[in-house]
Design a protein around this motif. Structure first.
Motif, short mmCIF file in Angstrom:
data_model
loop_
_atom_site.label_atom_id
_atom_site.label_comp_id
_atom_site.label_asym_id
_atom_site.label_seq_id
_atom_site.Cartn_x
_atom_site.Cartn_y
_atom_site.Cartn_z
N ARG A 43 2.60 -2.25 2.76
CA ARG A 43 2.15 -2.18 1.36
C ARG A 43 1.08 -1.11 1.18
NH1 ARG A 43 1.62 -8.74 0.91
NH2 ARG A 43 3.56 -9.17 -0.25
N THR A 44 0.20 -0.98 2.16
CA THR A 44 -0.88 0.02 2.09
C THR A 44 -0.31 1.43 2.03
OG1 THR A 44 -2.35 -1.46 3.30
CG2 THR A 44 -2.97 0.85 3.21
N GLU A 45 0.64 1.73 2.90
CA GLU A 45 1.26 3.05 2.90
C GLU A 45 1.94 3.33 1.55
OE1 GLU A 45 1.38 5.56 5.01
OE2 GLU A 45 1.19 4.85 7.07
N ALA A 46 2.68 2.34 1.03
CA ALA A 46 3.40 2.54 -0.23
C ALA A 46 2.43 2.77 -1.39
CB ALA A 46 4.30 1.34 -0.51
N ALA A 47 1.39 1.96 -1.47
CA ALA A 47 0.42 2.11 -2.55
C ALA A 47 -0.37 3.41 -2.41
CB ALA A 47 -0.52 0.91 -2.58
N PHE A 48 -0.61 3.84 -1.17
CA PHE A 48 -1.31 5.10 -0.91
C PHE A 48 -0.53 6.26 -1.53
CE2 PHE A 48 -1.89 8.54 2.53
CZ PHE A 48 -2.93 9.15 1.85
N VAL A 49 0.75 6.37 -1.23
CA VAL A 49 1.52 7.51 -1.73
C VAL A 49 1.73 7.41 -3.24
CG1 VAL A 49 3.84 6.56 -1.38
CG2 VAL A 49 3.47 9.02 -1.22
N MET A 50 1.81 6.21 -3.79
CA MET A 50 2.00 6.04 -5.23
C MET A 50 0.74 6.29 -6.04
SD MET A 50 4.33 2.58 -5.28
CE MET A 50 4.29 2.47 -7.07
N HIS A 65 -5.10 4.84 9.43
CA HIS A 65 -4.50 6.12 9.09
C HIS A 65 -4.28 6.27 7.59
CE1 HIS A 65 -2.62 6.43 13.40
NE2 HIS A 65 -3.91 6.66 13.39
N ALA A 66 -4.04 5.17 6.89
CA ALA A 66 -3.86 5.22 5.44
C ALA A 66 -5.15 4.94 4.69
CB ALA A 66 -2.80 4.20 5.02
N VAL A 67 -6.04 4.14 5.26
CA VAL A 67 -7.28 3.78 4.57
C VAL A 67 -8.31 4.90 4.63
CG1 VAL A 67 -9.27 2.21 4.64
CG2 VAL A 67 -6.95 1.30 4.79
N VAL A 68 -8.44 5.56 5.78
CA VAL A 68 -9.46 6.61 5.93
C VAL A 68 -9.29 7.75 4.92
CG1 VAL A 68 -10.26 8.45 7.48
CG2 VAL A 68 -10.13 6.09 8.30
N PRO A 69 -8.07 8.26 4.66
CA PRO A 69 -7.95 9.32 3.66
C PRO A 69 -8.46 8.91 2.28
CG PRO A 69 -5.94 9.17 4.95
CD PRO A 69 -6.78 7.99 5.31
N ILE A 70 -8.19 7.66 1.89
CA ILE A 70 -8.66 7.18 0.59
C ILE A 70 -10.17 7.09 0.57
CG2 ILE A 70 -8.60 5.24 -1.02
CD1 ILE A 70 -5.81 4.56 0.06
N ALA A 71 -10.73 6.52 1.63
CA ALA A 71 -12.18 6.38 1.71
C ALA A 71 -12.86 7.75 1.69
CB ALA A 71 -12.56 5.61 2.97
N ALA A 75 4.12 11.15 -6.20
CA ALA A 75 3.02 11.15 -5.23
C ALA A 75 1.84 11.94 -5.79
CB ALA A 75 3.50 11.76 -3.91
N PRO A 76 0.96 11.28 -6.56
CA PRO A 76 -0.10 12.02 -7.27
C PRO A 76 -1.09 12.75 -6.38
CG PRO A 76 -0.37 9.64 -7.52
CD PRO A 76 0.98 9.86 -6.93
N TRP A 77 -1.40 12.23 -5.19
CA TRP A 77 -2.33 12.91 -4.28
C TRP A 77 -1.74 14.23 -3.82
CZ3 TRP A 77 -6.84 14.11 -2.95
CH2 TRP A 77 -7.33 14.23 -1.63
N TRP A 78 -0.43 14.27 -3.61
CA TRP A 78 0.26 15.51 -3.25
C TRP A 78 0.34 16.44 -4.46
CZ3 TRP A 78 0.36 11.44 -0.20
CH2 TRP A 78 0.56 11.62 1.18
#
Length: 344
Positions: free
Chosen positions: A115-122, A153-159, A306-309
């Motif tokens: 779920r974290t990976e999916a929400a990260f890219v979305m 790996h998914a949390v650190v980029p957001i933080a 993918a808004p971050w991209w």
């Protein structure tokens, strides 16, 4: 390499024959074991698909093998992450229900990682952090180290993007306490390198020494949001340091990997286009060439939702002086929605 390829071909031939025989026998338990082996071999060769894992899930559920049913559900989700992340959540909901009903604590935490990976890219970063923190809490409490690493790996980029020093300090302390205990692998070198770049930027770790030679084998499977983000982070650091040769070598490796991928990820192609535009700008290429390449990545990122991209492609356009007024406004809107404070 040739011998290894021959061995994989032989293994796939044997696994296919075993599955055919098991189906002829009509015994579902035997068929499930054969199907698991068949998909495992296909995965090793990069040929497995979401449909393979759906078949495994259905057969496993029919035979009451809940661990394999969960594997089928979560692996289906992994194939959807890059370009159809919204479709992951019905799968994770089913997987979570199954894991909770069977008391499968670690499996449930892996569902939260997915779920974290999916929400990260979305771009639903609040949800990504919520599920990521659940996975981290369970993983740290039970020493599920692989789960914790993958979640960081998914949390650190957001933080990092949000300037959340507390979360980054948590990650830095966790890694420091286990230094020297991580297995060495091409994937691990890249992912740890990206984490350390962000921790170093926050003053929480020394800058990592990352050479193109050491990471040469790390770019063979371009897929997955956190992996692709790590590629952009590491190659972006080389570009910013003026190491354009290393960046170009890596782009050539990524091009080759994308070209032979069984499932071609738009997000992977968007990441490559973004980096290529960044290199072109750094090398002083004509503005139109930079803009055309950046807009290729922009279009692919939008198609993958993918808004971050999208934002990072817009930043390259702006740096090249090629962004329109509406694109500048779009970048600002994304920064507000993601609550980004990192200017890079």
């Amino acid at each position: 390499a040739g011998a290894a390829l021959g061995e994989r071909v032989d293994s796939l031939r044997d696994a296919t024959l075993a599955l055919e025989i098991a189906r002829e026998l009509g015994d579902r338990t035997t068929e499930l074991a054969a199907l698991s082996r068949y998909i495992g071999v296909r995965s090793e060769t990069g040929a497995a698909t979401a449909a393979d894992w759906a078949d495994l899930e259905q057969l496993a559920a029919a035979t009451g093998d809940w661990q394999r049913a969960l594997a089928g559900l979560t692996n289906q989700g992994m194939y959807l992450l890059d370009d159809e992340a919204a479709a992951v959540f019905p799968l994770t909901d089913r997987a979570a229900e199954l894991a909770e009903a069977r008391g499968l604590t670690e499996d449930l935490a892996w569902v939260d990682y997915l779920r974290t990976e999916a929400a990260f890219v979305m771009g639903d970063w609040d949800s990504a952090l919520a599920s990521g923190r659940r996975a981290l809490e369970v993983g740290e409490r039970n020493a599920y180290h692989r789960l914790v690493v993958r979640t960081w790996h998914a949390v650190v980029p957001i933080a990092a993007a949000r300037g959340d020093r507390g979360e980054l300090a948590h990650a830095a302390a966790w890694y420091a306490a286990r230094e020297g205990h991580f297995p060495d692998s091409p994937y691990g070198r890249l992912m740890r390198g990206a984490v350390d770049i962000r921790l170093a930027a926050a003053g929480l770790a020394p800058p990592p020494a990352l050479s193109a030679e050491r990471l040469a084998a790390s770019f063979s499977d371009p897929s997955g949001p956190s992996y692709l983000d790590a590629v952009i982070t590491v190659v972006g650091a080389w570009i910013e340091a003026g190491a354009l040769g290393a960046a170009r070598e890596t782009l050539a490796s990524l091009d080759a990997a994308v070209a032979v991928a069984t499932t071609r990820s738009r997000l992977a192609q968007a990441s490559v286009a973004l980096l290529r535009a960044w290199v072109l700008h750094a090398a002083g290429a004509p503005r139109d060439e930079v803009a055309d390449t950046a807009r290729t990545g922009l279009d692919l990122s939008r198609r993958s939702a993918a808004p971050w991209w999208v934002l990072r492609s817009l930043r390259v356009l702006a740096a090249a002086g090629a962004a329109t007024a509406s694109e500048v406004a779009e970048a600002r809107s994304i920064e507000r929605s993601l609550r980004i404070v990192d200017p890079g």
